[in-house]
Design a protein around this motif. Structure first.
Motif, PDB file in Angstrom:
ATOM      1  N   LEU A 139     -36.383  24.299  18.874  1.00 32.61           N
ATOM      2  CA  LEU A 139     -36.795  25.617  19.385  1.00 32.61           C
ATOM      3  C   LEU A 139     -38.008  25.539  20.308  1.00 32.61           C
ATOM      4  O   LEU A 139     -38.456  26.548  20.844  1.00 32.61           O
ATOM      5  CB  LEU A 139     -37.128  26.562  18.223  1.00 32.61           C
ATOM      6  CG  LEU A 139     -35.959  26.997  17.344  1.00 32.61           C
ATOM      7  CD1 LEU A 139     -36.462  27.825  16.162  1.00 32.61           C
ATOM      8  CD2 LEU A 139     -34.943  27.796  18.163  1.00 32.61           C
TER       9      LEU A 139
ATOM     10  N   ASP B 213     -36.475  23.502   1.268  1.00 36.16           N
ATOM     11  CA  ASP B 213     -36.757  23.126  -0.122  1.00 36.16           C
ATOM     12  C   ASP B 213     -36.958  21.609  -0.207  1.00 36.16           C
ATOM     13  O   ASP B 213     -36.109  20.864  -0.717  1.00 36.16           O
ATOM     14  CB  ASP B 213     -35.629  23.561  -1.080  1.00 36.16           C
ATOM     15  CG  ASP B 213     -35.425  25.061  -1.064  1.00 36.16           C
ATOM     16  OD1 ASP B 213     -36.423  25.787  -0.853  1.00 36.16           O
ATOM     17  OD2 ASP B 213     -34.286  25.506  -1.234  1.00 36.16           O
ATOM     18  N   PRO B 214     -38.070  21.116   0.312  1.00 38.77           N
ATOM     19  CA  PRO B 214     -38.272  19.667   0.472  1.00 38.77           C
ATOM     20  C   PRO B 214     -38.240  18.890  -0.841  1.00 38.77           C
ATOM     21  O   PRO B 214     -38.674  19.385  -1.886  1.00 38.77           O
ATOM     22  CB  PRO B 214     -39.661  19.572   1.103  1.00 38.77           C
ATOM     23  CG  PRO B 214     -40.317  20.875   0.835  1.00 38.77           C
ATOM     24  CD  PRO B 214     -39.240  21.892   0.727  1.00 38.77           C
TER      25      PRO B 214
ATOM     26  N   ASP C 191     -45.342  23.032   2.766  1.00 37.00           N
ATOM     27  CA  ASP C 191     -45.498  22.413   1.437  1.00 37.00           C
ATOM     28  C   ASP C 191     -45.367  20.894   1.525  1.00 37.00           C
ATOM     29  O   ASP C 191     -46.116  20.156   0.877  1.00 37.00           O
ATOM     30  CB  ASP C 191     -44.432  22.950   0.470  1.00 37.00           C
ATOM     31  CG  ASP C 191     -44.842  24.293  -0.132  1.00 37.00           C
ATOM     32  OD1 ASP C 191     -45.960  24.758   0.159  1.00 37.00           O
ATOM     33  OD2 ASP C 191     -44.043  24.866  -0.896  1.00 37.00           O
TER      34      ASP C 191
ATOM     35  N   THR D 235     -44.269  29.483  10.828  1.00 31.28           N
ATOM     36  CA  THR D 235     -43.321  30.021  11.813  1.00 31.28           C
ATOM     37  C   THR D 235     -42.373  31.028  11.156  1.00 31.28           C
ATOM     38  O   THR D 235     -41.457  31.517  11.796  1.00 31.28           O
ATOM     39  CB  THR D 235     -42.490  28.890  12.445  1.00 31.28           C
ATOM     40  OG1 THR D 235     -41.702  28.275  11.402  1.00 31.28           O
ATOM     41  CG2 THR D 235     -43.363  27.845  13.104  1.00 31.28           C
ATOM     42  N   THR D 236     -42.570  31.270   9.851  1.00 28.77           N
ATOM     43  CA  THR D 236     -41.891  32.390   9.192  1.00 28.77           C
ATOM     44  C   THR D 236     -43.000  33.313   8.687  1.00 28.77           C
ATOM     45  O   THR D 236     -44.143  32.873   8.527  1.00 28.77           O
ATOM     46  CB  THR D 236     -41.023  31.935   7.995  1.00 28.77           C
ATOM     47  OG1 THR D 236     -41.847  31.266   7.027  1.00 28.77           O
ATOM     48  CG2 THR D 236     -39.909  30.991   8.430  1.00 28.77           C
TER      49      THR D 236
ATOM     50  N   THR E 206     -52.026  29.239   0.702  1.00 27.99           N
ATOM     51  CA  THR E 206     -52.065  28.949  -0.738  1.00 27.99           C
ATOM     52  C   THR E 206     -52.267  27.455  -0.990  1.00 27.99           C
ATOM     53  O   THR E 206     -52.036  26.629  -0.106  1.00 27.99           O
ATOM     54  CB  THR E 206     -50.735  29.341  -1.430  1.00 27.99           C
ATOM     55  OG1 THR E 206     -49.688  28.469  -0.967  1.00 27.99           O
ATOM     56  CG2 THR E 206     -50.366  30.787  -1.139  1.00 27.99           C
TER      57      THR E 206
ATOM     58  N   GLY F 241     -39.398  34.438  17.160  1.00 27.23           N
ATOM     59  CA  GLY F 241     -37.998  34.095  17.452  1.00 27.23           C
ATOM     60  C   GLY F 241     -37.113  34.013  16.212  1.00 27.23           C
ATOM     61  O   GLY F 241     -35.942  33.657  16.307  1.00 27.23           O
TER      62      GLY F 241
ATOM     63  N   HIS G 174     -44.449  38.441  -3.316  1.00 30.26           N
ATOM     64  CA  HIS G 174     -45.795  37.910  -3.590  1.00 30.26           C
ATOM     65  C   HIS G 174     -46.795  39.044  -3.791  1.00 30.26           C
ATOM     66  O   HIS G 174     -47.628  39.002  -4.695  1.00 30.26           O
ATOM     67  CB  HIS G 174     -46.288  37.022  -2.435  1.00 30.26           C
ATOM     68  CG  HIS G 174     -45.453  35.810  -2.241  1.00 30.26           C
ATOM     69  ND1 HIS G 174     -45.369  35.157  -1.041  1.00 30.26           N
ATOM     70  CD2 HIS G 174     -44.638  35.148  -3.094  1.00 30.26           C
ATOM     71  CE1 HIS G 174     -44.553  34.126  -1.176  1.00 30.26           C
ATOM     72  NE2 HIS G 174     -44.090  34.108  -2.408  1.00 30.26           N
TER      73      HIS G 174
HETATM   74  N1  LIG Z   1     -46.489  27.005  -1.368  1.00 29.65           N
HETATM   75  C1  LIG Z   1     -46.286  28.273  -1.597  1.00 29.65           C
HETATM   76  O1  LIG Z   1     -47.215  28.991  -1.895  1.00 29.65           O
HETATM   77  C2  LIG Z   1     -44.899  28.816  -1.475  1.00 29.65           C
HETATM   78  C3  LIG Z   1     -44.681  30.182  -1.676  1.00 29.65           C
HETATM   79  C4  LIG Z   1     -43.369  30.650  -1.558  1.00 29.65           C
HETATM   80  C5  LIG Z   1     -42.333  29.789  -1.222  1.00 29.65           C
HETATM   81  N2  LIG Z   1     -42.564  28.471  -1.041  1.00 29.65           N
HETATM   82  C6  LIG Z   1     -41.491  27.514  -0.699  1.00 29.65           C
HETATM   83  O2  LIG Z   1     -41.263  27.624   0.714  1.00 29.65           O
HETATM   84  C7  LIG Z   1     -39.897  27.275   0.995  1.00 29.65           C
HETATM   85  C8  LIG Z   1     -39.228  28.374   1.801  1.00 29.65           C
HETATM   86  O3  LIG Z   1     -39.901  28.548   3.015  1.00 29.65           O
HETATM   87  P1  LIG Z   1     -39.367  29.561   4.132  1.00 29.65           P
HETATM   88  O4  LIG Z   1     -38.724  30.708   3.468  1.00 29.65           O
HETATM   89  O5  LIG Z   1     -40.482  29.822   5.058  1.00 29.65           O
HETATM   90  O6  LIG Z   1     -38.198  28.761   4.843  1.00 29.65           O
HETATM   91  P2  LIG Z   1     -38.018  27.211   5.281  1.00 29.65           P
HETATM   92  O7  LIG Z   1     -39.294  26.593   5.676  1.00 29.65           O
HETATM   93  O8  LIG Z   1     -37.241  26.528   4.202  1.00 29.65           O
HETATM   94  O9  LIG Z   1     -37.106  27.398   6.568  1.00 29.65           O
HETATM   95  C9  LIG Z   1     -35.799  27.931   6.463  1.00 29.65           C
HETATM   96  C10 LIG Z   1     -35.062  27.717   7.778  1.00 29.65           C
HETATM   97  O10 LIG Z   1     -35.628  28.544   8.793  1.00 29.65           O
HETATM   98  C11 LIG Z   1     -35.890  27.785   9.966  1.00 29.65           C
HETATM   99  N3  LIG Z   1     -37.005  28.408  10.693  1.00 29.65           N
HETATM  100  C12 LIG Z   1     -38.303  28.433  10.340  1.00 29.65           C
HETATM  101  N4  LIG Z   1     -39.030  29.120  11.250  1.00 29.65           N
HETATM  102  C13 LIG Z   1     -38.172  29.546  12.203  1.00 29.65           C
HETATM  103  C14 LIG Z   1     -38.308  30.307  13.409  1.00 29.65           C
HETATM  104  N5  LIG Z   1     -39.483  30.807  13.818  1.00 29.65           N
HETATM  105  N6  LIG Z   1     -37.186  30.534  14.141  1.00 29.65           N
HETATM  106  C15 LIG Z   1     -35.981  30.073  13.741  1.00 29.65           C
HETATM  107  N7  LIG Z   1     -35.787  29.334  12.624  1.00 29.65           N
HETATM  108  C16 LIG Z   1     -36.871  29.080  11.858  1.00 29.65           C
HETATM  109  C17 LIG Z   1     -36.164  26.397   9.451  1.00 29.65           C
HETATM  110  O11 LIG Z   1     -35.962  25.422  10.450  1.00 29.65           O
HETATM  111  C18 LIG Z   1     -35.163  26.284   8.305  1.00 29.65           C
HETATM  112  O12 LIG Z   1     -33.906  25.893   8.777  1.00 29.65           O
HETATM  113  C19 LIG Z   1     -39.218  27.072  -0.349  1.00 29.65           C
HETATM  114  O13 LIG Z   1     -39.182  25.693  -0.665  1.00 29.65           O
HETATM  115  C20 LIG Z   1     -40.148  27.805  -1.311  1.00 29.65           C
HETATM  116  O14 LIG Z   1     -40.022  27.332  -2.642  1.00 29.65           O
HETATM  117  C21 LIG Z   1     -43.841  27.972  -1.153  1.00 29.65           C
END
Ligand SMILES: NC(=O)c1ccc[n+]([C@@H]2O[C@H](COP(=O)([O-])OP(=O)(O)OC[C@H]3O[C@@H](n4cnc5c(N)ncnc54)[C@H](O)[C@@H]3O)[C@@H](O)[C@H]2O)c1
Ligand SMILES: [Zn+2]
Length: 387
Positions: free
Chosen positions: A38, A64-65, A95, A133-134, A142, A177, A193
């Protein structure tokens, strides 16, 4: 005694420019291939180039690494010896970056041993920057780390206050995006949360305001961000809300919906935010009869009910389901597309793992094993169950 930890947070439009002035020699960006495709990695690299920092990229993080991925990333870090680790992506790369950083500093530590009691002595070799990026997990702010044990199909909640990032760059352009479904899933994670951070038993005066404000922003702006991804005001508000919620629940705790969502995600691969938000209203209804006050306060604050007590708590649950529906997300396991037979075949594992999840200890009404089982069944299709 309570602790509140936070990175330095640079946020808003053009927050990435902050990197132009970064001091350092070498950075390892921990990310996933989508971020490379991207062009989001390039966006960050330009700024690190401006700062004269040599950039290396580890782009193998999966959603989910796993522990194996983290070990591979740490080996690369040991080879190139960065003084900055940059976690770039959704919660998964962030993470992974936290865990890679710890293993880079301490090659002998077992990931499963990263716990709040450990004395990690980090920052001898590198410091951590997070760039989400999300607009969802709050992982940029955190200290929690969620890794998956792929052999046991189990998510592990790890982390230590020391591994909170040094700098979080919360720039809405990095999330603008996101496709519709990802916007909805991750936005609902942030909502969960905010609600659980406010209503779990470990809430504090320092986290309450962050959780309340995040919940209000999400109810207001998530439908807009989902409906029109180019609505930059909604994108920015959601990006800020996710970080607020991260600081809020990250310094308090999440609760039952996370315990249940983690197990569902590990077994049926439902995206994290979709899974936890689906369970959230059921867990509120479970608590509403006995411990409604904090839910009622939240309901009042976001303007969904000022009736107080159980009625207001139940109204909050209804309001959350309505938001899930509005953004096109499921409100039951059946709606999430999981067959009853497959679900019931895994029920014992789901209940066991949720019962042993760290997030369950902060539930305002502690479920017995049997009550938790009933709650999982209730969430299948919402057919009422007498608790
Ligand atoms: N550490 C913490 O405090 C905490 C809190 C909640 C969740 N988590 C963990 O975080 C993970 C989930 O993270 P998530 O929901 O952000 O998703 P993710 O990081 O797993 O990403 C999901 C998908 O979205 C895509 N993506 C990400 N940003 C994008 C963008 N801007 N445009 C297009 N595609 C994009 C990624 O490439 C991937 O394919 C889980 O493992 C969950 O257990 C951690
Ligand atoms: Zn979450």
């Amino acid at each position: 005694m309570w602790n509140f930890v936070s990175p330095q947070i640079v946020f808003g439009e053009e927050a990435l420019d902050f990197l132009d002035e970064l001091k350092g020699q070498r950075a390892l960006i921990v990310t996933d291939v989508t971020m490379v495709q991207l062009g989001l990695v390039d966006k960050v690299k330009v700024h690190l180039d401006n700062a004269g920092i040599e950039v290396h990229i580890f782009d193998e993080v999966e959603p989910d690494p796993s522990v194996q991925t983290v070990r591979r990333g740490a080996k690369i870090a040991l080879d190139i010896a960065p003084d900055w680790i940059v976690g770039l992506g959704g919660g998964s790369p962030i993470d992974a970056a936290k865990a890679i950083w710890i293993l880079y500093e301490h090659p002998d530590i077992e990931p499963a041993a990263i716990n709040p009691m450990a004395d990690l002595g980090l920052r001898q070799k590198a410091r951590l920057i997070t760039i989400p990026t999300t607009s969802g997990t709050g992982a940029e702010a955190t200290w929690g780390i969620v890794l998956t044990d792929t052999e046991e199909q189990r998510k592990m909640g790890l982390g230590n206050r020391e591994n909170v990032a040094d700098i979080a760059i919360v720039d809405p352009a990095m999330a603008s995006g996101m496709p519709r479904q990802l916007t909805a899933d991750t936005g609902l994670d942030a909502l969960t949360h905010a609600v659980e951070g406010y209503t779990c038993t470990w809430y504090t005066d320092l986290t309450d305001g962050l959780c309340l404000n995040a919940a209000r922003l999400i109810f207001q702006y998530l439908p807009r961000a989902v409906k029109d991804g180019s609505d930059m005001e909604a994108r920015e508000k959601m990006h800020n809300a996710a970080t607020c919620a991260g600081l809020g629940f990250g310094n308090a705790m999440a609760s039952m919906a996370h315990a249940m969502g983690h197990t569902l995600g590990a077994v049926f691969h439902v995206p994290h935010g979709r899974a936890v938000a689906l369970f959230l209203p059921y867990t509120i209804e479970f608590a509403a009869g006995e411990e409604p006050e904090r839910f009622a306060e939240l309901a009042d604050f976001i303007g969904c009910s000022n009736e107080g007590g159980e009625k207001a708590a139940r109204s909050l649950a209804t309001h959350i389901r309505a938001l899930c529906q509005k953004v096109g997300n499921p409100t039951s396991i059946a709606e999430a597309g999981i067959e009853r037979e497959a679900y019931e075949a895994q029920l014992d594992k789901l209940v066991d793992d949720a019962f042993n999840d760290t997030q369950i200890i902060t539930a305002v009404r502690t479920p017995s094993y049997e009550e938790l089982r009933q709650l999982f069944l209730y969430a299948y299709d919402g057919r009422p169950i007498d608790f």
